[in-house]
Design a protein around this motif. Sequence first.
Motif, short mmCIF file in Angstrom:
data_model
loop_
_atom_site.label_atom_id
_atom_site.label_comp_id
_atom_site.label_asym_id
_atom_site.label_seq_id
_atom_site.Cartn_x
_atom_site.Cartn_y
_atom_site.Cartn_z
N TYR A 178 -23.25 1.65 -11.95
CA TYR A 178 -24.13 2.55 -11.77
C TYR A 178 -25.16 3.00 -12.93
O TYR A 178 -26.17 3.26 -12.79
N SER A 179 -24.47 3.14 -14.21
CA SER A 179 -25.28 3.68 -15.36
C SER A 179 -26.32 2.77 -15.75
O SER A 179 -27.35 3.09 -16.18
N TYR A 180 -26.26 1.16 -15.79
CA TYR A 180 -27.04 0.49 -16.43
C TYR A 180 -27.86 -0.19 -15.00
O TYR A 180 -28.72 -1.37 -15.30
N GLY A 181 -27.47 0.14 -13.91
CA GLY A 181 -28.08 -0.33 -12.50
C GLY A 181 -28.83 0.60 -11.75
O GLY A 181 -29.98 0.78 -11.98
N SER A 182 -28.07 1.31 -10.92
CA SER A 182 -28.77 2.12 -9.76
C SER A 182 -29.43 3.20 -10.57
O SER A 182 -30.53 3.43 -10.23
N LEU A 183 -28.72 3.85 -11.58
CA LEU A 183 -29.34 5.18 -12.19
C LEU A 183 -30.56 4.80 -12.84
O LEU A 183 -31.50 5.50 -12.98
N GLN A 184 -30.50 3.41 -13.49
CA GLN A 184 -31.96 3.13 -14.15
C GLN A 184 -32.92 2.50 -13.17
O GLN A 184 -33.90 2.26 -13.63
N GLY A 185 -32.52 2.24 -11.98
CA GLY A 185 -33.30 1.55 -10.99
C GLY A 185 -33.40 0.02 -11.23
O GLY A 185 -34.43 -0.72 -10.91
N VAL A 186 -32.42 -0.40 -11.75
CA VAL A 186 -32.47 -2.06 -12.22
C VAL A 186 -31.46 -2.71 -11.15
O VAL A 186 -30.42 -2.32 -10.78
N ASP A 187 -32.12 -3.84 -10.83
CA ASP A 187 -31.30 -4.37 -9.54
C ASP A 187 -31.02 -5.83 -9.71
O ASP A 187 -30.67 -6.59 -9.09
N ASN A 188 -31.12 -6.34 -11.00
CA ASN A 188 -30.48 -7.62 -11.33
C ASN A 188 -29.06 -7.62 -12.03
O ASN A 188 -28.99 -6.84 -13.34
N ALA B 129 -31.34 6.23 -18.70
CA ALA B 129 -32.05 6.60 -17.47
C ALA B 129 -32.83 7.60 -17.54
O ALA B 129 -33.76 7.85 -16.95
N ALA B 130 -32.13 8.71 -18.47
CA ALA B 130 -33.06 10.03 -18.52
C ALA B 130 -34.29 9.73 -19.10
O ALA B 130 -35.67 10.23 -18.78
N TYR B 131 -34.13 8.75 -20.29
CA TYR B 131 -35.59 8.50 -21.19
C TYR B 131 -36.52 7.62 -20.04
O TYR B 131 -37.61 8.02 -20.19
N LEU B 132 -35.93 6.67 -19.43
CA LEU B 132 -36.83 5.91 -18.51
C LEU B 132 -37.37 6.90 -17.49
O LEU B 132 -38.57 6.52 -17.15
N ALA B 133 -36.67 7.68 -16.83
CA ALA B 133 -37.32 8.72 -15.93
C ALA B 133 -38.60 9.46 -16.63
O ALA B 133 -39.46 9.73 -16.02
N SER B 134 -38.22 9.91 -17.91
CA SER B 134 -39.26 11.08 -18.59
C SER B 134 -40.56 9.83 -18.92
O SER B 134 -41.62 10.54 -19.16
N GLU B 135 -40.46 8.70 -19.11
CA GLU B 135 -41.60 7.85 -19.34
C GLU B 135 -42.10 6.91 -18.12
O GLU B 135 -42.79 6.05 -18.18
N ASP B 136 -41.62 7.65 -16.79
CA ASP B 136 -41.68 6.77 -15.63
C ASP B 136 -41.77 5.26 -15.74
O ASP B 136 -42.56 4.23 -15.36
N GLU B 137 -40.62 4.95 -16.34
CA GLU B 137 -40.37 3.34 -16.61
C GLU B 137 -38.94 2.98 -15.78
O GLU B 137 -38.41 2.10 -16.31
N LEU B 138 -38.62 3.83 -15.01
CA LEU B 138 -37.34 3.37 -14.21
C LEU B 138 -37.46 1.94 -13.35
O LEU B 138 -38.74 1.78 -13.08
N GLY B 139 -36.45 1.07 -13.85
CA GLY B 139 -36.43 -0.29 -13.55
C GLY B 139 -36.90 -1.15 -14.44
O GLY B 139 -36.71 -2.52 -14.33
N ASN B 140 -37.15 -0.58 -15.69
CA ASN B 140 -37.41 -1.65 -16.75
C ASN B 140 -36.59 -1.84 -17.63
O ASN B 140 -36.03 -1.17 -18.62
N ALA B 141 -35.61 -2.93 -17.31
CA ALA B 141 -34.51 -3.14 -17.83
C ALA B 141 -34.60 -3.76 -19.21
O ALA B 141 -33.92 -3.20 -20.15
N GLU B 142 -35.74 -4.35 -19.56
CA GLU B 142 -36.08 -4.55 -21.13
C GLU B 142 -36.25 -3.60 -21.96
O GLU B 142 -35.48 -3.47 -23.02
#
Length: 565
Positions: A309-319, A345-358
């Motif tokens: 959940y925390s490093y997958g769906s919540l961050q929009g990461v699917d791998n 995930a909060a940071y990624l959302a603030s930067e419009d970078e959800l899904g950016n695993a790197e």
Amino acid sequence: MLHAEGPLLTLDLNDRTATRTNIDDILEEFIGGRSVATALAHDRIPFDADPFGPENRAYLSIGPFQSSTTSFTGRMSMTSLSPLTDGLVSTNAGGYLSREFAGAGISTLEVTGASDELLIAHVTDEGVEFEEVPDLEGAKVPEVSEYVEETRGLGPENCITIGPAGENLVRFACVMTYDSRAFGRGGLGAVLGSKNLKAVTFEGDSHPEIEIPDPPEMDIHREAATSDDLFRRQGTTSGTEFINENFALPTRYFEEYHFEHAASIGGDAVEEKKYKKEACSQCAYACKLPTRDEESGVETEGPEFETVYSYGSLQGVDNIVDVMRGNELCDVLGLDTISAGVTVAAYLASEDELGNAELAHEMTEKIAHRDGIGDDLAEGVHRVHDQLDVGDYTVKGMAFAAHDGRVIHGQGLSYAVSNRGGDHMYSQIHGEEYDGVIDHEGTLGKSELLVEKENRCAIRDSAIVCAFADDYVTNDRLATLLDTSYDELLEIGAKTIERERHFNNRRGKDVDDDTLPYEIPDLEEAVQEYYEERGLREDGTIPSDRIETVAADLGGSSGAVSADD
């Protein structure tokens, strides 16, 4: 009643002394583990202590079962004043430490004061040695284990360790054991970091002789060994798709309730990467998840469902490999995967970078080292959400676990009233909602069950029994194993919950803190139902005359309890 045996060992890092104190009366009243540690913490940590101050204390404790060969008992409990929630927090970890700890001839370790130099404390049944380790400053968790093996001939099963995150006082840093098992929630790694304690090792042959009733001990062991549960193959990830399809899996920093790629990071995906079986000490159930990706070389233990959940769906990461990499980063750096993943995930959302695993992995490193924006993120979502312009998805400063209280409302109520905030393990009432024992919708009428579940969890964490053992260590069996009645166990659990709440009350927490960042039906009325069930005042406080001081007279600082607050 069966209870842990052995003295309290106090390590005072100010003057580097070690003192053993008889606490038989406390053990007899509170069994061990979380309940004993909570009693000690309540009486011996000043109510106005700074979580990062030398007056804060950390407790590591076992119960009676850690002196047995019973399955589901390879665990320990840790308790302290949390730098994340500013209240008492207990957390526990599996692995192989508990039997090594018992061999040192103690039931409970207390750490107080602070050292001027980075230290490792070596605890044996013959004494304690304090070793200055300046060369380990900034060392990752496996590097500390390598050092201990080279210099002491001990393995990671003998150690508790903090990583760079703990040294840098990240508020959700954890304490690690066996390199991959975490005392995860509440930031207790930062407490040890504030004391300049990099690690503690344990060894000895002074295990107490505690006779565990058989049956049911061997019945439990046999059933654990022969079970064909999917859980044994996939751990907590086995429920990922069921929860996603039938309830909610928080997605893209709580913007969505369902993740369309859940199958790619769920139980089957994890099982495909699992390359061997792994267990905790003495346990025949063997539900751990050593995973490896041959192509990338990523190897870790897990991820479990909360990290999916925390490093997958919540961050929009699917791998799944990206989730594994996030899990491993947290382990080696000493971070709670839930709080770290939610904060990233909060940071990624603030930067419009959800899904950016790197970018997620880069931010995880920055948090552990308080590098750049990582210095702000290391404070946790509650303290940084305004800066990021995102929602504050925490309770009492603790980031939510995966089980979504917006959909399973009993769990939402549990988050609100829990003494440690957004932690699903405090009551585990979500299991009753997933299984249909109670309706997942609505909050009213659930308080009686919630109180029993909280009390039961407190006893589970005192014995100490794995949270995944309920089908094997049933209520009746637990009472038989501890040689008492189940009702008496619930009373001890209630006393533990009351001490946590009273300590937090004395730090200014009340009904205003028992809330949620979102709306669910009838929450305020349900909170009052809970207070009535617990015998609390309408403002969420507990009368001090209900709390008997049991540990203040052992020496050292204590939170003086007055009967008129």
